[in-house]
Structures are given as structure tokens and as C-alpha cells.
Design an enzyme around this catalytic site. Sequence first.
Site, PDB file in Angstrom:
ATOM      1  N   ASN A 151      98.322 106.776  72.329  1.00 64.03           N
ATOM      2  CA  ASN A 151      99.578 107.049  71.627  1.00 64.03           C
ATOM      3  C   ASN A 151      99.413 107.053  70.110  1.00 64.03           C
ATOM      4  O   ASN A 151     100.371 106.830  69.382  1.00 64.03           O
ATOM      5  CB  ASN A 151     100.679 106.072  72.073  1.00 64.03           C
ATOM      6  N   ARG A 289     101.943  95.853  63.095  1.00 63.05           N
ATOM      7  CA  ARG A 289     102.401  94.619  63.727  1.00 63.05           C
ATOM      8  C   ARG A 289     103.276  93.862  62.728  1.00 63.05           C
ATOM      9  O   ARG A 289     102.957  93.813  61.526  1.00 63.05           O
ATOM     10  CB  ARG A 289     101.221  93.725  64.147  1.00 63.05           C
ATOM     11  N   GLN A 318     108.666  89.595  69.289  1.00 62.51           N
ATOM     12  CA  GLN A 318     109.327  90.676  70.023  1.00 62.51           C
ATOM     13  C   GLN A 318     109.711  90.197  71.407  1.00 62.51           C
ATOM     14  O   GLN A 318     108.893  89.525  72.026  1.00 62.51           O
ATOM     15  CB  GLN A 318     108.384  91.887  70.122  1.00 62.51           C
ATOM     16  N   HIS A 337     110.508  98.199  69.148  1.00 60.98           N
ATOM     17  CA  HIS A 337     109.126  98.697  69.253  1.00 60.98           C
ATOM     18  C   HIS A 337     109.079  99.911  70.182  1.00 60.98           C
ATOM     19  O   HIS A 337     109.087  99.775  71.407  1.00 60.98           O
ATOM     20  CB  HIS A 337     108.223  97.587  69.779  1.00 60.98           C
TER      21      HIS A 337
END
Lengths: 383, 383
Positions: A151, A289, A318, A337
Site C-alpha cells: 500500500n 506513525r 489507536q 488510520h
Amino acid sequence: MAMLRAAKHAMRALGSRAPDASPFARMLHASTGSKKIVGVFYKANEYASMNPKFVGCVEGSLGIRDWLESQGHQYIVTDDKEGPNCELEKHIPDMHVLITTPFHPAYVTEERIKKAKNLQLLLTAGIGSDHIDLKAAAAAGLTVAEVTGSNTVSVAEDELMRILILVRNFLPGYHQVINGDWNVAAIAYRAYDLEGKTVGTVGAGRIGKLLLQRLKPFNCNLLYHDRLKMEPDLEKEIGAKFEEDLDKMLPKCDVIVINTPLTEKTRGLFNKERIGKLKKGVLIVNNARGAIMDTQAVADACSSGHIAGYSGDVWNPQPAPKDHPWRYMPNHAMTPHISGTTIDGQLRYAAGTKDMLDRYFKGQDFPAQNYIVKEGKLASQYQ
Amino acid sequence: MAMLRAAKHAMRALGSRAPDASPFARMLHASTGSKKIVGVFYKANEYASMNPKFVGCVEGSLGIRDWLESQGHQYIVTDDKEGPNCELEKHIPDMHVLITTPFHPAYVTEERIKKAKNLQLLLTAGIGSDHIDLKAAAAAGLTVAEVTGSNTVSVAEDELMRILILVRNFLPGYHQVINGDWNVAAIAYRAYDLEGKTVGTVGAGRIGKLLLQRLKPFNCNLLYHDRLKMEPDLEKEIGAKFEEDLDKMLPKCDVIVINTPLTEKTRGLFNKERIGKLKKGVLIVNNARGAIMDTQAVADACSSGHIAGYSGDVWNPQPAPKDHPWRYMPNHAMTPHISGTTIDGQLRYAAGTKDMLDRYFKGQDFPAQNYIVKEGKLASQYQ
């Protein structure tokens, strides 16, 4: 080559029947036989049925259930990953493989690794394995692997979108529309072209390079900091200038993009002091991050205006709690995210995960670039 | 060359002292002597002082007040442009030059042109002069000119941002953040990569070409429809395929971008019937002009899901009234008319406007590409 590896695995499998004091004991387990595979993904509920290609959720289960079960493997999938009574905890003692994603990460602590007596393989469906205690995983002889590249395009595109959203001051205009207002001046006084601005990326690995390539036609002044200088031909093609010293690069930038993994070196890299040395009015995009930033220092600098805009899809922790300060700071363009879990990205990391499982069952090596921990060693970017 | 034109202008000036029945009578007026120049811009109020480069507003007045007044010209600037008692109406009878922008356009109707007995020159600070009745302006012998190219980059960048915002499904994620939510699935089920998608531009003039150049590294399937096919070398460089028949191109597109001026041919081009033939789930970006779309047909198609996302900064009329349906339709990413009035764009169109005024005072021609109406003739794209 594959035959040779398979033979080696088989020999190791035989060897592993005897107690083994080596730190790589678990690596020596056979990859043959029925395995218990646990997948931790985000739950889609009513959205699961809205797109047949939506494989990245609990309901979609990467589209590999039939394939796994037809080979006699057990496949448990859940989104329930936190606390002592969660579904994941039930399966830790006897699972062989854990698959998870950075979007809804199962945090694999040293404690969990100790409990996971059968665990051999930790797969990240996507990129970024900092939810795993990599040192503990290495010490326990586990293999950790990602679907490297799956990705990168998704994230790079998303970063360019965020750069433009900040530079062009998109959101105040959108808010006017939905609030029934019309005040061009209130947007225009701080809306700029990207052209001619200095954009620097902290890290120019796979994603950073794809971003720079996409930035090239915008006629910016492109800078990059990385452990390694690119080959001259690639550097010329991309049109970016290498900056060996991060702290010399950062104050030159109108826009800073973070493209470095979270490691002990990058944790908290953007603290109050370093942010204070950035150009006043700097824009920051961070899809890497959340913990690379000092959360409160970013919120304070957005409030003071030192950072004129901050956008990203990564948070610490998260899911972001309801009171996370980045939800409320001015001039942010944050999302959950999401950048690496487009439908296209999901299809690629599902295919990459399936491929690695297949190789694991067959005792074959993974593509070399996928390894994060292999035979007790961390990949170079995590060292 | 400039000398020759100046001489011609001087001769025309002499000629214009006598009554002249020619439809181009007003073109023959002298450009010498003290002129009354009216500028219509958006008001910035408290935002005016927030950026010294913010010249595109009433308060900034394009930064040309001292320069104009030092030469003995009168310079009236207002944002009050509508209705019989507005400030603009007071100055219509004796103004020589009207400067306005597409962001807060002074609508120059045939009626206003008839009242404006001294009017010679209509300047658009920016690009797009459809707020002027161009046929009436031509018949009255007025010159209409834009600052061609001044904000093409600004608009093209903004279009690429909007494409990404729609393709990547950015706004639902942003809404989750500000509403205290976290639901990756609710975004991901319809978030895609731009890579591999078919993007078609309706119109490939200056802005369309800049957009295509910026799209190239995204590895899309790029299509363009225009009156003219590009030169083969340029087409190859840009990597887009020419589509002679608009209605053959449109149903192929995952993303459609409008880059054509508003003319009698393009007004209402995207009506219910044409939208009905688009791919289900198409995304549309329109920074050209709102009236190219049938307002209600777009709103209906967004509601039904036939259009999966619509983004742009142009409306019909402008400012958009509070009850404009595009404010309330699902899956929009609208803003007020802003893309061409970035600070960088403002500085360029202010400089271009000043240059044309200077040439006007000196009796010199404008850059050829700036003319929209010259000597009674409309520029080709408006014919």
C-alpha cells in the site's frame, strides 16, 4: 531453491521435536500440519456488504477463509484485541500465526509473546510492524513479515492529498459551505499554491520516493533526508536534493512530510524543541506513525500558529481516544488510520498475506523485502 | 511595434472627438488623460491585515492604488455590486475601466453597458469573463481582457486536490475525527487509490494541460476532450488520449474534471440525461463554472449515488445562497470560489492587471492571449 528451503524446513521440523534451548527454537517448528491462524481486523458491520471487494475487515477476512479451511487450517477472525478477556487473548496460547493490520493493530507485547507457546509467524497485512515488540519477537525466534509495497502507492497518494489540503487551506472553505457561509477572504488570506514551495520528506524509502515522484510536476523545491543517498540517476529523475543533516533540512521546509518507520530513534523525534526550530507557519503531514511526534507539542504549536497546518492518519494510541488533543487543535486535517487501507490496497495486502501463508505452509522463503524479523534479526530500518 | 500601436491609438483618439456611428466607437476613445477606474473585489475585513501579500481583496486593491493615483487617475474600490443602489451603480455612468474578479464578480449586463457611457475597458483580474455579457460588450466596442495564465497553476493544483479528496474518501474520515468517532470501515469501504483509474478532462486548455501533467505520475488512464487535438509530442509527454466525441469519453471515466469555459455551448452541458449516461459511482470535479452543470440534476445524482462524489469551487449563482442544494447534497466537497485566488495567484493577477493598465495608458496592445473581446470580436473559446 524453494526445494532446498523446503528440505531445510523439514529437517528443522524433525529437530524441533527434541527440547531446544536455542533462542530460535520456535523458528524450527515445522510449517506442516494443521495450523491455527488468528486474524485481527477492524469490524465493518453495516459497511461490510456495501462493497464485494472490501476484504480488509473482519467480515471480509482478507478473502482467504475458504482457501485456509479447505486445507484443514483453523481461521479465527476478530476485532476484539484489548484487555485480559478479549477474544484475541483466548487464542494466544495455541495460535500458530497472527495476522493483523496497522489500521486496527493487535499489540503484540513481550507478555503476549511469552504466552503464545505455539506462535511462529506474525504477519502484518499492510506495512509497519511497530505494534509488535520486535526485540521480544526476535528473541523468541518468531518470524515477522509485512506485505512490503502493498500500500505504498495508497499512502503516497494520500500524503499528496494532505499536502494540498493544507497548502490550499481547503477545510475552512468546506466548513463555510456546510455552515451556509460565503467568505472568500477568510480562506484566501492563507491559501497558497504548492508551486515554488520547499517540501522536505523525513525518510525517502518506498513511500517517500513515490511521493517525490508525484510531487515532481508541481515545480517545488524538493528535499529528502534519509539514512542513504539515492543513486544519482534516481535522484535526478525524482528531482530531490539529499540532506544528510535532518536538523539542517527541517528549518528550510514550508512543508514537512514524515516517511520514516517508528523506531527507538524516531520515537518523539518531533518534540517541542525541534518543532520550535521549524519555519513559522510550517505545514506537517504525517502518515507514518503518531508516536514520531510529541502529541502535546504538536497541539501546542498548532494553537500558537507555529505549525500552520497538521494532517495525518496516524495517532498515538489507536484508535484515538475521544479526548485526544489532535481532534481539537486548530488547523488540523486529521482522519482515522485509513491511507493504506483503500480497496485497492486491501486487495494487494490480502493477496500478499495469502502468498506468505502459502509459502509458510510449503516451507518456502518469503520475498526478502517482506521480512521485519528473520532468524532473530531485525530488518535494517528497525535497527 | 509598440510605437506603431501607440501611434495608431493616438490617431484613433483624435478621430474619436467627432461623433462616430461605428459599433466600435468606444474603442476609439483615447487612452490618455485621467481615468476613472473601478475595482470590484471581495471584502476581507479582519482578514485584510493578516497577510501583507493579500492584495486580491477590497482592502488590498491589487496593490495598485498609489501607482494609479500618482498618475492622476481616480481609483474607486468596492465589494458592493448588486442592486440599483449599490456602490458600483453610482460609478457606472462615468467609469472608464472596470476591474473585477471571478471570485466576487461584478455582473456586467447589457443594461449596465448601456449606462456606462465612458466605459472602454473591462479587466478580469484572474481568468473567466462569463460575468460579462460578452456579445453586448463586443457590440458596444469595449475591450475585455483577462490575466490569462495568472492562476492556471492555482486551479490545476486545486483540481488534483479535489480528485484525491473524492477518490480517497477524505471527508467522512475528517468528520469522524471532529465528532469524536473512529470507524475505519465506514471510510474504507469506498476509499480507492487514484492509480489505475480513468480520469477524463472536458477541455484541455491551459488548466487542463497543467492538470494532466500533474496527474501523469499517478499512473492513471488519462483522457481528454477538446476542440483541438494536442500536437503529438505534447500528447505523448502528457500521456493523455484524445477523445473527439465527448459522449463517448464520459461513460469511460471514473473521474471527470471540467476544464472548459462557460459558453452558450457548455451552459447546462451536464444535464439529467448526460449525467444518467455516466458510470455509476462517477466522481466529478468542477472548478470551471457552476452553470456548466444542471444544479438540481447534480444534487439528485449525488443523492441517488449515481454521482459518488462532487467537488468544486464554482456555483450558480455566486455567492451561493444559503439554500443552494449543493450545500446539502451527500458526498460533496464544495468550497466557495477560491481555487484561483491563492496568495500566489493574487500576486500574479495583480501584476498582470497593472501591466494591462499600464499598456492601456500608453496606448499599447495587451499580450494577445489576454483578449476576450477585441475590436468587436470574441476570443475563439467564447465563440
